[in-house]
Motif scaffolding. Structure first.
Motif, PDB file in Angstrom:
ATOM      1  N   LYS A 156      -4.056   0.684  -2.375  1.00 19.25           N
ATOM      2  CA  LYS A 156      -3.605  -0.664  -2.033  1.00 19.25           C
ATOM      3  C   LYS A 156      -3.176  -1.439  -3.282  1.00 19.25           C
ATOM      4  CE  LYS A 156      -5.223  -4.273   1.117  1.00 19.25           C
ATOM      5  NZ  LYS A 156      -4.200  -4.007   2.129  1.00 19.25           N
ATOM      6  N   THR A 157      -2.345  -2.449  -3.079  1.00 20.04           N
ATOM      7  CA  THR A 157      -1.984  -3.407  -4.147  1.00 20.04           C
ATOM      8  C   THR A 157      -1.433  -2.697  -5.393  1.00 20.04           C
ATOM      9  OG1 THR A 157      -3.959  -4.607  -3.379  1.00 20.04           O
ATOM     10  CG2 THR A 157      -2.714  -5.605  -5.162  1.00 20.04           C
ATOM     11  N   ILE A 158      -0.377  -1.913  -5.185  1.00 20.55           N
ATOM     12  CA  ILE A 158       0.199  -1.164  -6.311  1.00 20.55           C
ATOM     13  C   ILE A 158       1.384  -1.897  -6.942  1.00 20.55           C
ATOM     14  CG2 ILE A 158      -0.528   1.069  -5.421  1.00 20.55           C
ATOM     15  CD1 ILE A 158       2.368   1.392  -4.401  1.00 20.55           C
ATOM     16  N   GLU A 159       1.767  -3.061  -6.366  1.00 25.48           N
ATOM     17  CA  GLU A 159       3.038  -3.672  -6.770  1.00 25.48           C
ATOM     18  C   GLU A 159       3.073  -4.176  -8.212  1.00 25.48           C
ATOM     19  OE1 GLU A 159       1.134  -4.539  -4.208  1.00 25.48           O
ATOM     20  OE2 GLU A 159       0.799  -6.702  -4.099  1.00 25.48           O
ATOM     21  N   HIS A 160       1.952  -4.645  -8.747  1.00 23.03           N
ATOM     22  CA  HIS A 160       1.990  -5.183 -10.111  1.00 23.03           C
ATOM     23  C   HIS A 160       2.115  -4.054 -11.135  1.00 23.03           C
ATOM     24  CE1 HIS A 160      -0.484  -8.773  -8.369  1.00 23.03           C
ATOM     25  NE2 HIS A 160       0.739  -8.689  -7.862  1.00 23.03           N
ATOM     26  N   VAL A 161       1.423  -2.950 -10.873  1.00 23.06           N
ATOM     27  CA  VAL A 161       1.538  -1.776 -11.743  1.00 23.06           C
ATOM     28  C   VAL A 161       2.975  -1.256 -11.714  1.00 23.06           C
ATOM     29  CG1 VAL A 161       0.815   0.619 -12.080  1.00 23.06           C
ATOM     30  CG2 VAL A 161      -0.868  -1.107 -11.443  1.00 23.06           C
ATOM     31  N   LEU A 162       3.512  -1.102 -10.504  1.00 26.50           N
ATOM     32  CA  LEU A 162       4.875  -0.567 -10.377  1.00 26.50           C
ATOM     33  C   LEU A 162       5.898  -1.509 -10.999  1.00 26.50           C
ATOM     34  CD1 LEU A 162       4.993   1.008  -6.802  1.00 26.50           C
ATOM     35  CD2 LEU A 162       4.606   2.118  -9.015  1.00 26.50           C
ATOM     36  N   THR A 221       0.849  -1.190   0.000  1.00 26.99           N
ATOM     37  CA  THR A 221       0.000   0.000   0.000  1.00 26.99           C
ATOM     38  C   THR A 221       0.882   1.237   0.000  1.00 26.99           C
ATOM     39  OG1 THR A 221      -1.710  -1.153   1.252  1.00 26.99           O
ATOM     40  CG2 THR A 221      -1.766   1.249   1.325  1.00 26.99           C
ATOM     41  N   ILE A 222       0.523   2.223  -0.815  1.00 28.96           N
ATOM     42  CA  ILE A 222       1.183   3.526  -0.747  1.00 28.96           C
ATOM     43  C   ILE A 222       0.261   4.455   0.042  1.00 28.96           C
ATOM     44  CG2 ILE A 222       0.255   4.332  -2.994  1.00 28.96           C
ATOM     45  CD1 ILE A 222       3.016   5.706  -3.393  1.00 28.96           C
ATOM     46  N   GLN A 223       0.852   5.228   0.938  1.00 27.31           N
ATOM     47  CA  GLN A 223       0.029   6.016   1.860  1.00 27.31           C
ATOM     48  C   GLN A 223       0.672   7.348   2.171  1.00 27.31           C
ATOM     49  OE1 GLN A 223      -1.568   3.870   5.098  1.00 27.31           O
ATOM     50  NE2 GLN A 223      -2.756   5.636   5.766  1.00 27.31           N
ATOM     51  N   GLN A 224      -0.140   8.385   2.188  1.00 25.80           N
ATOM     52  CA  GLN A 224       0.307   9.694   2.667  1.00 25.80           C
ATOM     53  C   GLN A 224      -0.846  10.292   3.443  1.00 25.80           C
ATOM     54  OE1 GLN A 224       1.651  12.458  -0.354  1.00 25.80           O
ATOM     55  NE2 GLN A 224       2.825  13.604   1.139  1.00 25.80           N
ATOM     56  N   GLY A 225      -0.671  10.473   4.742  1.00 26.91           N
ATOM     57  CA  GLY A 225      -1.766  10.949   5.595  1.00 26.91           C
ATOM     58  C   GLY A 225      -2.913   9.953   5.544  1.00 26.91           C
ATOM     59  N   ASP A 226      -4.121  10.464   5.281  1.00 28.00           N
ATOM     60  CA  ASP A 226      -5.312   9.594   5.233  1.00 28.00           C
ATOM     61  C   ASP A 226      -5.519   8.944   3.876  1.00 28.00           C
ATOM     62  OD1 ASP A 226      -5.796  10.448   7.760  1.00 28.00           O
ATOM     63  OD2 ASP A 226      -7.235  12.005   7.169  1.00 28.00           O
ATOM     64  N   ILE A 227      -4.716   9.325   2.911  1.00 26.35           N
ATOM     65  CA  ILE A 227      -4.935   8.859   1.536  1.00 26.35           C
ATOM     66  C   ILE A 227      -4.049   7.643   1.273  1.00 26.35           C
ATOM     67  CG2 ILE A 227      -4.950   9.526  -0.904  1.00 26.35           C
ATOM     68  CD1 ILE A 227      -6.695  11.312   0.880  1.00 26.35           C
TER      69      ILE A 227
END
Ligand code: ZN
Length: 312
Positions: A74-80, A65-71
């Motif tokens: 999830k599940t960004i690894e396949h795109v990246l 999951t990529i996270q900054q504050g409340d935002i």
């Protein structure tokens, strides 16, 4: 001229998130030099953005999951993984939900989208992290290390009690071409007996036999055969390449992983960045070769004139 890369034109897809089950539209947009890989949530007021950098690593249970504050997303690894493997350094990834589409559970669709859009070079150098001394991190019985190597090489070992998976080890030198043929199509997977637990945890709501390999005790539950005999270890390598995007730069070294996962991968990222004496930045050579990847129809091995991303 050593250059950075983005895509030529925007390209979109739609689907559902693996864990949330939420419907989502995702668009890759070209991005300016030095901007890096940035996610944007257009379903939230103000269209907040989150840059892929180590301080934005969020929850790591069953997905990155990529996270900054409340935002968060999830599940960004396949795109990246697809983005990094193709050597794309600047990209805006716009979503109208909190998880990219899982599509077929691999990174192949994202590779196809990016190649359809076409890659283009930009002014601005790409710096590569060249490992000079070995480094090792551990978490419980999992180990991840790196040592100097001219290029990116990965040796990955998994060990599952399920007899259909068991112990699998694969070593490969990662180039765009090798990635596209040997890793990009490997799908995410789980054990049949895990599914009830995942649902109880509120995970895998979008999971199905269309987007994951499900291993029973004595058979694979999917109708279609595995895409590779050792598809699980290849998928873990795909995941790792995605998680390494958090380094912010391509890495040159031989990475070895024993029983890894997102937690270990990202612990390694943080540890490596915390020990700058073990690596140095070098300007990437030969990156202009990426330009020859386009178009996608050339993605048969014979027609694809592409040089290793990190080769000297
Ligand atoms: Zn995965």
């Amino acid at each position: 001229m050593h250059t950075q890369h983005t895509i030529k034109t925007q390209v979109s897809c739609s689907g559902i998130g693996l864990h949330t089950g939420n419907p989502v539209n995702m668009t890759f947009h070209p991005a300016s030099p030095q901007s890096g890989i940035v996610f944007k949530r257009i379903d939230i007021d103000g269209y907040p953005t989150i840059k892929v950098s180590p301080e934005h690593i969020g929850d790591l249970s069953y997905a990155t999951t990529i996270q900054q504050g409340d935002i968060s997303i999830k599940t960004i690894e396949h795109v990246l993984s697809a983005v990094s493997a193709l050597g794309i350094t600047n990209l805006l990834i716009e979503l109208d939900s909190n998880e990219p589409p899982i599509l077929d559970g691999s990174a192949a669709c994202f590779v196809d989208m990016l190649l359809d859009a076409g890659l283009t070079s930009q002014r601005g150098q790409t710096r590569v992290m060249q490992v000079r001394q070995s480094l090792e991190v551990r978490h419980k019985d999992s180990i991840m290390s790196v040592e100097p190597f001219d290029g990116l090489k990965i040796t990955y070992t998994i060990d599952f009690p399920n007899p259909l998976i068991g112990t699998q080890t694969k070593t490969m030198r990662v180039t765009p071409l090798a990635y596209m043929s040997d890793l990009a199509h490997a799908r995410t997977f789980c054990m049949y007996e895990e599914i009830e637990y995942l649902w109880k945890m509120g995970l895998s709501k979008g999971g199905s036999l269309d987007n994951a390999v499900v291993f029973g005790r004595d058979r694979v539950m999917n109708d279609a055969p595995l895409r590779y005999a050792d598809e699980p270890v290849r998928h873990k390598m795909l995941d790792l390449i995605g998680d390494l995007t958090f380094l912010g730069h391509p890495i040159c070294g031989h990475i070895k992983v024993y029983k890894g996962g997102h937690l270990l991968h990202t612990k390694f990222v943080k540890e490596l960045l915390a020990h700058p004496e073990t690596w140095r930045y070098v300007v990437e050579r030969d990156i202009d070769e990426h330009l020859t990847i386009t178009p996608r129809n050339a993605s048969n091995e014979a027609g694809l004139l592409v040089q290793p991303a990190f080769a000297s």
